[in-house]
Scaffold this motif. Structure first.
Motif, mmCIF file in Angstrom:
data_model
loop_
_atom_site.group_PDB
_atom_site.id
_atom_site.type_symbol
_atom_site.label_atom_id
_atom_site.label_comp_id
_atom_site.label_asym_id
_atom_site.label_seq_id
_atom_site.Cartn_x
_atom_site.Cartn_y
_atom_site.Cartn_z
ATOM 1 N N ALA A 179 5.456 4.409 -7.134
ATOM 2 C CA ALA A 179 6.006 3.044 -7.117
ATOM 3 C C ALA A 179 7.285 3.018 -6.284
ATOM 4 O O ALA A 179 7.492 2.119 -5.461
ATOM 5 N N GLU A 180 8.105 4.040 -6.469
ATOM 6 C CA GLU A 180 9.356 4.125 -5.695
ATOM 7 C C GLU A 180 9.047 4.221 -4.199
ATOM 8 O O GLU A 180 9.614 3.497 -3.388
ATOM 9 N N ARG A 181 8.156 5.125 -3.861
ATOM 10 C CA ARG A 181 7.852 5.339 -2.436
ATOM 11 C C ARG A 181 7.316 4.063 -1.789
ATOM 12 O O ARG A 181 7.764 3.657 -0.715
ATOM 13 N N LYS A 225 3.452 -6.934 1.630
ATOM 14 C CA LYS A 225 3.765 -5.665 2.308
ATOM 15 C C LYS A 225 3.505 -4.476 1.387
ATOM 16 O O LYS A 225 3.007 -3.436 1.806
ATOM 17 N N LEU A 226 3.871 -4.636 0.134
ATOM 18 C CA LEU A 226 3.668 -3.549 -0.828
ATOM 19 C C LEU A 226 2.174 -3.256 -0.974
ATOM 20 O O LEU A 226 1.753 -2.101 -1.046
ATOM 21 N N LYS A 227 1.386 -4.327 -0.996
ATOM 22 C CA LYS A 227 -0.069 -4.143 -1.152
ATOM 23 C C LYS A 227 -0.662 -3.397 0.032
ATOM 24 O O LYS A 227 -1.491 -2.519 -0.135
ATOM 25 N N ARG A 271 -3.052 1.560 2.046
ATOM 26 C CA ARG A 271 -3.038 2.642 3.026
ATOM 27 C C ARG A 271 -2.866 4.004 2.351
ATOM 28 O O ARG A 271 -3.505 4.977 2.723
ATOM 29 N N SER A 272 -2.069 4.051 1.298
ATOM 30 C CA SER A 272 -1.673 5.376 0.821
ATOM 31 C C SER A 272 -2.052 5.719 -0.620
ATOM 32 O O SER A 272 -2.036 6.890 -0.990
#
Ligand code: F0G
Length: 461
Positions: free
Chosen positions: A105-107, A280-282, A287-288
């Motif tokens: 979550a932080e990353r 953006k977070l989504k 992606r990761s």
């Protein structure tokens, strides 16, 4: 040992996991094999595991039943919608992005909100928070009020951020260079101390004045809310869910490790209000980590989190939880073992440097206590001091140490009973009585980040 202050469990035990105590010789071998680093000792060789309260909770029958209702569809799992609704209800944020644990979550959040040269203040950054930010070239500052560094001060809410320090920080660094302010509730690296609602409100006011978002590191939000109800004036009549709602109403978002106050073994999330940021977070998540409705978790995991987030708000649960920690603290404090005061929400912290005053900071006294407790009784704890937070000064080559040299006895949720606590207390007291024979350590191998996880040590003869 008095048993009068031990709180009655608001649950009974339906499933058990056997534990075994190795003999002295086997424990000595385990220490040697691990490079004198209790992190690398296999858990089967640990009798009582107080390494962390993270991911170590016992789930309830209701949570286990939820596991069986897991909808493992790749997209749009029904458990995600339950999870989303629960997080919205409990925390009040609009967008909910699941992640496999807190540091993910932080990353996810830091990658889209920070750049090299930014500054991020916190009351005290937890180690993964600091590492994730520093990895991006962000400068981290801890702005907790000074009393946090005074382990004898019996004040309430020692996790509060120092408002003056924050104001000075903002004017010195310039709001444009501060992508957000963070507050960690409870303050894990500073004795597990709670943050008051007044402080959260004050920090929020300052942030809003300067147009800086405020994010909460919410890992132990329910424990923090319990302290507010119990000790902050004006809150005794409010329910825990009401207090939680108020806490998060002052923030723009939160990162959460569900491995703590969601009473599960894996999971986490980022929650925010801003639509653009959520998009953006989504993208970053997809992606990761995984698609937006699972974020690296199985449907069943999301269900266990949803159920845990409700259970953790039960007042009898919290009363027992905080009472257990206080019980252990009282047993040790009464016998003169140096402990951080007052007790925190999830752990008792020993003062490593006072426990072993004959060992200098550059021989890592807190680490030496962790080795001694394993050696004495097979108890695993963690040093939160020089090994975790020490840094080498690039100019002088000297090691700079953090203010506190703590040994954390973290209490897993709903796992240990009164007899375990008495065993722990007696073992710590015995170790303290033998302290003169305990030796310091030299580091023979370290990694560039989070070195405590893999450091190898040598005992100094
Ligand atoms: N923030 C705080 C305050 C934490 O205590 C932790 C984890 C994290 C973030 C990261 O969460 O482990 O799910 O990735 N603390 C654990 C501990 C590891 O032992 O205190 P995670």
């Amino acid at each position: 040992m008095s048993e009068s202050n031990y709180p009655l469990e608001p649950y009974k035990i339906k499933s058990v996991e056997p534990i075994k105590k190795l003999n002295q010789k086997q424990r000595e071998q385990a220490l040697k094999d691990s490079g004198y680093n209790v992190f690398t000792i296999p858990s089967e060789k640990v009798y009582i595991d107080l390494l962390t309260d993270s991911g170590t909770s016992a789930m309830s029958d209701h949570q286990w039943a939820g596991i069986m209702t897991g909808d493992e569809s790749y997209a749009g799992s029904r458990n995600y919608f339950h999870f989303q609704k629960t997080v919205r209800d409990v925390f009040g944020f609009k967008h909910v992005i699941p992640t496999h644990q807190g540091r993910a979550a932080e990353r996810i959040l830091f990658e889209v909100t920070t750049k090299k040269g930014d500054y991020v203040p916190n009351n005290i950054h937890f180690d993964t928070t600091r590492a994730n930010l520093e990895f991006r070239g962000v400068v981290c500052d801890d702005l907790v009020q000074d009393s946090a560094y005074d382990p004898d001060k019996e004040a309430l809410f020692k996790g509060d951020m120092d408002i003056k320090k924050l104001e000075q920080f903002i004017s010195k660094k310039n709001p444009q260079n501060i992508p957000f302010v963070m507050i960690t509730i409870t303050n894990n690296s500073g004795g597990g101390q709670p943050v008051s609602l007044k402080n959260i409100k004050d920090v929020s006011r300052i942030c809003r004045k300067h147009n800086i978002p405020l994010y909460l590191d919410a890992c132990r939000f329910a424990e923090n809310a319990y302290f507010i109800k119990k000790y902050e004036s004006g809150y005794s009549g409010k329910s825990i869910p009401e207090i939680v709602n108020e806490i998060f109403s002052y923030a723009d978002g939160a990162t959460m490790s569900a491995k703590k106050d969601a009473l599960v073994n894996i999971g986490g999330f980022v929650a925010v209000n801003d639509d653009e940021l959520a998009e953006k977070l989504k993208y970053n998540l997809i992606r990761s980590e995984g698609f937006a409705t699972y974020g690296g978790l199985a449907g069943r995991d999301l269900e266990a989190v949803s159920r845990g987030l409700k259970e953790v708000l039960e007042e009898d649960y919290l009363e027992h939880r905080i009472g257990q920690v206080r019980y252990l603290w009282e047993c040790l404090n009464k016998q003169g073992v140096p402990v951080y005061s007052p007790p925190g929400g999830h752990a008792v912290y020993l003062l490593g440097d006072r426990f072993l005053p004959h060992i200098p900071r550059n021989q890592y006294p807190a680490w030496a206590v962790t080795v001694a407790l394993y050696r004495e009784a097979g108890i695993r704890t963690v040093g939160i001091g020089g090994v975790m937070f020490g840094k080498t000064d690039k100019k002088t080559g000297k090691e700079i140490f953090p203010e506190l040299e703590l040994v954390r006895l973290a209490i897993p949720r709903r796992v240990y009973t009164l007899s375990h606590f008495n065993f722990i207390a007696e073992a710590v007291i015995r170790t303290y009585q033998k302290r003169k024979h305990i030796k310091g350590f030299r580091m023979v191998h370290q990694a560039p980040y989070l070195r405590h996880f893999t450091a190898e040590m040598e005992e100094i003869p």
